[in-house]
Design a protein around this motif. Structure first.
Motif, PDB file in Angstrom:
ATOM      1  N   SER A  40      14.851 -22.160  12.255  1.00  0.00           N
ATOM      2  CA  SER A  40      14.083 -21.511  11.193  1.00  0.00           C
ATOM      3  C   SER A  40      12.689 -22.123  11.064  1.00  0.00           C
ATOM      4  O   SER A  40      11.681 -21.407  10.983  1.00  0.00           O
ATOM      5  CB  SER A  40      14.834 -21.622   9.863  1.00  0.00           C
ATOM      6  OG  SER A  40      14.186 -20.885   8.849  1.00  0.00           O
ATOM      7  N   TYR A  90      10.512 -21.300  14.054  1.00  0.00           N
ATOM      8  CA  TYR A  90       9.896 -19.975  13.894  1.00  0.00           C
ATOM      9  C   TYR A  90       8.684 -20.046  12.966  1.00  0.00           C
ATOM     10  O   TYR A  90       7.631 -19.471  13.247  1.00  0.00           O
ATOM     11  CB  TYR A  90      10.932 -18.999  13.331  1.00  0.00           C
ATOM     12  CG  TYR A  90      10.345 -17.725  12.777  1.00  0.00           C
ATOM     13  CD1 TYR A  90       9.880 -16.710  13.615  1.00  0.00           C
ATOM     14  CD2 TYR A  90      10.229 -17.533  11.397  1.00  0.00           C
ATOM     15  CE1 TYR A  90       9.328 -15.553  13.105  1.00  0.00           C
ATOM     16  CE2 TYR A  90       9.689 -16.381  10.872  1.00  0.00           C
ATOM     17  CZ  TYR A  90       9.231 -15.386  11.728  1.00  0.00           C
ATOM     18  OH  TYR A  90       8.677 -14.241  11.215  1.00  0.00           O
ATOM     19  N   GLU A  91       8.841 -20.786  11.867  1.00  0.00           N
ATOM     20  CA  GLU A  91       7.766 -20.877  10.867  1.00  0.00           C
ATOM     21  C   GLU A  91       6.494 -21.490  11.457  1.00  0.00           C
ATOM     22  O   GLU A  91       5.393 -20.966  11.245  1.00  0.00           O
ATOM     23  CB  GLU A  91       8.253 -21.711   9.672  1.00  0.00           C
ATOM     24  CG  GLU A  91       7.207 -21.964   8.601  1.00  0.00           C
ATOM     25  CD  GLU A  91       7.131 -20.865   7.563  1.00  0.00           C
ATOM     26  OE1 GLU A  91       6.213 -20.934   6.733  1.00  0.00           O
ATOM     27  OE2 GLU A  91       7.968 -19.952   7.589  1.00  0.00           O
ATOM     28  N   ARG A 142      16.072 -14.944   6.661  1.00  0.00           N
ATOM     29  CA  ARG A 142      14.982 -15.322   5.766  1.00  0.00           C
ATOM     30  C   ARG A 142      14.057 -14.135   5.534  1.00  0.00           C
ATOM     31  O   ARG A 142      13.863 -13.294   6.426  1.00  0.00           O
ATOM     32  CB  ARG A 142      14.200 -16.522   6.305  1.00  0.00           C
ATOM     33  CG  ARG A 142      13.638 -16.367   7.698  1.00  0.00           C
ATOM     34  CD  ARG A 142      12.947 -17.634   8.168  1.00  0.00           C
ATOM     35  NE  ARG A 142      11.703 -17.887   7.438  1.00  0.00           N
ATOM     36  CZ  ARG A 142      11.101 -19.066   7.376  1.00  0.00           C
ATOM     37  NH1 ARG A 142      11.642 -20.114   7.985  1.00  0.00           N
ATOM     38  NH2 ARG A 142       9.979 -19.215   6.713  1.00  0.00           N
ATOM     39  N   LYS A 174      10.788 -14.566   4.298  1.00  0.00           N
ATOM     40  CA  LYS A 174       9.447 -15.096   4.051  1.00  0.00           C
ATOM     41  C   LYS A 174       8.879 -15.678   5.332  1.00  0.00           C
ATOM     42  O   LYS A 174       9.550 -16.424   6.045  1.00  0.00           O
ATOM     43  CB  LYS A 174       9.497 -16.179   2.971  1.00  0.00           C
ATOM     44  CG  LYS A 174       8.160 -16.825   2.658  1.00  0.00           C
ATOM     45  CD  LYS A 174       8.327 -17.928   1.615  1.00  0.00           C
ATOM     46  CE  LYS A 174       7.013 -18.624   1.303  1.00  0.00           C
ATOM     47  NZ  LYS A 174       7.188 -19.723   0.330  1.00  0.00           N
ATOM     48  N   TYR A 175       7.634 -15.326   5.629  1.00  0.00           N
ATOM     49  CA  TYR A 175       6.913 -15.942   6.748  1.00  0.00           C
ATOM     50  C   TYR A 175       5.562 -16.433   6.234  1.00  0.00           C
ATOM     51  O   TYR A 175       4.757 -15.641   5.726  1.00  0.00           O
ATOM     52  CB  TYR A 175       6.696 -14.951   7.893  1.00  0.00           C
ATOM     53  CG  TYR A 175       5.846 -15.521   9.007  1.00  0.00           C
ATOM     54  CD1 TYR A 175       6.290 -16.614   9.749  1.00  0.00           C
ATOM     55  CD2 TYR A 175       4.586 -14.997   9.289  1.00  0.00           C
ATOM     56  CE1 TYR A 175       5.519 -17.166  10.751  1.00  0.00           C
ATOM     57  CE2 TYR A 175       3.796 -15.541  10.297  1.00  0.00           C
ATOM     58  CZ  TYR A 175       4.266 -16.622  11.024  1.00  0.00           C
ATOM     59  OH  TYR A 175       3.497 -17.167  12.013  1.00  0.00           O
ATOM     60  N   CYS A 177      12.120 -11.270   8.791  1.00  0.00           N
ATOM     61  CA  CYS A 177      11.602 -12.165   9.825  1.00  0.00           C
ATOM     62  C   CYS A 177      12.282 -11.967  11.176  1.00  0.00           C
ATOM     63  O   CYS A 177      11.767 -12.436  12.189  1.00  0.00           O
ATOM     64  CB  CYS A 177      11.744 -13.621   9.376  1.00  0.00           C
ATOM     65  SG  CYS A 177      10.664 -14.051   7.996  1.00  0.00           S
ATOM     66  N   LYS A 215       9.581  -9.881  12.433  1.00  0.00           N
ATOM     67  CA  LYS A 215       8.199 -10.285  12.175  1.00  0.00           C
ATOM     68  C   LYS A 215       7.783 -11.352  13.185  1.00  0.00           C
ATOM     69  O   LYS A 215       8.399 -12.412  13.280  1.00  0.00           O
ATOM     70  CB  LYS A 215       8.080 -10.846  10.747  1.00  0.00           C
ATOM     71  CG  LYS A 215       6.725 -11.432  10.398  1.00  0.00           C
ATOM     72  CD  LYS A 215       5.661 -10.372  10.266  1.00  0.00           C
ATOM     73  CE  LYS A 215       4.342 -10.985   9.795  1.00  0.00           C
ATOM     74  NZ  LYS A 215       3.266  -9.987   9.724  1.00  0.00           N
ATOM     75  N   ASN A 247       5.705 -14.391  14.847  1.00  0.00           N
ATOM     76  CA  ASN A 247       4.941 -15.548  14.381  1.00  0.00           C
ATOM     77  C   ASN A 247       3.679 -15.719  15.208  1.00  0.00           C
ATOM     78  O   ASN A 247       3.309 -14.834  15.998  1.00  0.00           O
ATOM     79  CB  ASN A 247       5.806 -16.817  14.397  1.00  0.00           C
ATOM     80  CG  ASN A 247       6.277 -17.173  15.805  1.00  0.00           C
ATOM     81  OD1 ASN A 247       5.844 -16.595  16.800  1.00  0.00           O
ATOM     82  ND2 ASN A 247       7.187 -18.139  15.880  1.00  0.00           N
ATOM     83  N   THR A 280       9.724 -13.493  17.277  1.00  0.00           N
ATOM     84  CA  THR A 280      10.416 -13.179  16.029  1.00  0.00           C
ATOM     85  C   THR A 280      11.521 -14.206  15.792  1.00  0.00           C
ATOM     86  O   THR A 280      11.878 -14.976  16.690  1.00  0.00           O
ATOM     87  CB  THR A 280      11.048 -11.787  16.091  1.00  0.00           C
ATOM     88  OG1 THR A 280      12.071 -11.774  17.105  1.00  0.00           O
ATOM     89  CG2 THR A 280      10.005 -10.720  16.413  1.00  0.00           C
ATOM     90  N   LEU A 281      12.065 -14.201  14.595  1.00  0.00           N
ATOM     91  CA  LEU A 281      13.196 -15.080  14.310  1.00  0.00           C
ATOM     92  C   LEU A 281      14.375 -14.724  15.218  1.00  0.00           C
ATOM     93  O   LEU A 281      15.115 -15.609  15.662  1.00  0.00           O
ATOM     94  CB  LEU A 281      13.606 -14.956  12.836  1.00  0.00           C
ATOM     95  CG  LEU A 281      14.707 -15.912  12.356  1.00  0.00           C
ATOM     96  CD1 LEU A 281      14.246 -17.356  12.435  1.00  0.00           C
ATOM     97  CD2 LEU A 281      15.134 -15.567  10.924  1.00  0.00           C
TER      98      LEU A 281
END
Length: 458
Positions: free
Chosen positions: A324, A327-328, A372, A374-375, A383, A386, A388, A393-394
């Protein structure tokens, strides 16, 4: 006034066709709770006059004995909140009021059928302070073309979170406190029973109870539920029903958890009393060591364990819940043959190799990133789709973990698609669209425990 009469007539017609009739009132004609109380007072004074004394006995009786509807339950799912109350026999209908933190009461529904005993708040999650939403119900009666109202419970009720058991030993039970609770009931039942029995009650300042010898049994389940008092009733939270002292046959087994903020329980606002690794330990009776830290990524874990020769020596099971934070921050994904710890694939492979070098008997369980929403600073985003800053993506990190698990023959718990967090509940099951609430930490821990037992990882 004409507008209100028309609305009531329309609702009455619909009430014949539907099980309930609702009019949402957000206009300037709605009466506040204070106005209703004042009008009732003035009408009651008028009813004492000689002219009304005999002619309006029904009117006077309603003013004296207008029963407050008893709220019997308040529930919610991922779409709405549901408020239930008992029928007031002599009422014509009901009005529901709502209050948010820092605001006055406002009317949200007008029921013209006394058989309508449930209000569905489909706007419950539309406000960021939904956990601070209070509700109250007023009964009314039409007498001589005039609406007379019952008394008002101005404190109202709110949805109570579930108290989560943080510790259960042979003579003690401890739980996290619930906001707005007036107290807690300690419950128990035998393993072969379905119904709970109240063994004691404590006030809102308590979050611990000493189980007396006559109340204790290895074969019993124990739990706690929160309650809130209303003017004429009491509403309850759900209860945490998974904890027991029975069948804790994994005492002496050692489980190590590696991961980021979710696994460490250090959410954005505070340290949590209940985290899912501790929940696993409570259910299994195993020793738990949590080496997780906020924002920890695969490469930092690889670096950390490379300096510690006996890091995993005593472990029977190592749980790796990573991906996680990678990814962030945008860790480069790499590929399955990478040997450098600078990529996600390479670092994860390195960690597994070190575990098996230090302790060949230890089993490795890979846990995919929890869902999750939120990114960076963008919330309410999926996510899994989505991208990064490195174009991943996640879901890409989830797939990488699955590939590594296959190559190294590791067990895998797919928390991303099979865990308790999902697109439908991430807004209220987490504090910040990433880190779970204590209630959902407990659910994660319960499901993970079932996976560990089912797959005989200990």
């Amino acid at each position: 006034m004409i507008k209100k009469v028309i609305m009531i007539i329309i609702c009455s017609i619909l009430g014949v066709l539907l099980w309930t009739s609702e009019v949402y009132a957000y206009d300037n004609e709605q009466e506040s709770i204070e106005e209703i109380e004042y009008r009732n007072q003035q009408l009651y004074i008028s009813s004492q006059s000689y002219q009304l004394k005999n002619e309006n006995l029904e009117y006077k009786l309603w003013l004296n004995y207008g029963e407050i509807p008893t709220i019997v339950d308040i529930k919610r799912n991922n779409k709405a909140l549901y408020l239930y109350w008992n029928k007031v026999e002599c009422a014509t209908g009901y009005i529901v009021y709502k209050k948010l933190l820092g605001r006055d009461w406002f009317k949200v529904a007008h029921f013209t059928n006394k058989e309508s005993l449930c209000y569905v708040d489909k706007n419950y999650y539309n406000n960021c302070v939904y956990n601070d939403a209070f509700y109250t119900v007023i009964a009314y009666k039409n007498i001589n073309n005039m609406e007379m109202y019952s008394k008002v419970d101005k404190e109202g009720v709110c949805y109570l979170e579930t108290p989560i058991i943080s510790n259960l030993s042979v003579n003690n039970i401890k739980w996290n406190k619930v906001k707005y609770a007036d107290g807690y009931e300690i419950l128990s039942r035998n393993a072969d029973e379905k119904s709970w029995k109240v063994i004691n009650t404590v006030d809102e300042n308590s979050n611990e109870y000493v189980i007396r010898s006559k109340e204790y049994s290895d074969n019993k389940y124990y739990t706690v539920r929160a309650y809130k008092n209303t003017t004429n009733s009491r509403v309850y939270s759900k209860c945490d029903s998974k904890i027991t002292l029975k069948n804790r046959k994994y005492r002496g087994e050692n489980i190590i958890f590696e991961g980021d903020s979710t696994t460490s329980g250090i959410a954005s606002q505070s340290y949590l009393e209940v985290i899912y690794p501790a929940r696993v330990g409570q259910l299994l009776g195993a020793n738990i060591q949590v080496n997780a830290a906020p924002d920890e990524v695969a490469s930092t874990i690889a670096k950390k364990i490379s300096y510690r020769e006996k890091y995993f020596n005593d472990a029977n099971l190592v749980c790796l819940a990573i991906g996680s934070s990678d990814y962030e921050i945008g860790t480069i994904l790499g590929n399955i043959v990478d040997e450098t710890t600078d990529t996600f694939y390479g670092a994860l492979s390195y960690i597994i190799k070190i575990i098996r070098e230090q302790n060949p008997k230890a089993k490795v369980l890979l846990i995919t990133p929890f869902y999750r929403g939120k990114y960076i600073n963008k919330i309410n985003v999926n996510c899994n789709f989505k991208k990064n800053k490195v174009g991943c993506t996640l879901q890409d990190y989830v797939d990488a973990i699955k590939s590594v698990a296959y190559i190294y023959r590791c067990n895998i718990y797919d928390a991303n698609s099979e865990g308790p967090l999902s697109l439908n509940n991430v807004s209220y099951a987490t504090y910040d669209y990433v880190n779970p609430t204590e209630e959902y930490h407990s659910k994660i821990g319960s499901e993970l425990t079932e996976y560990i037992v089912k797959n005989k990882l200990l």
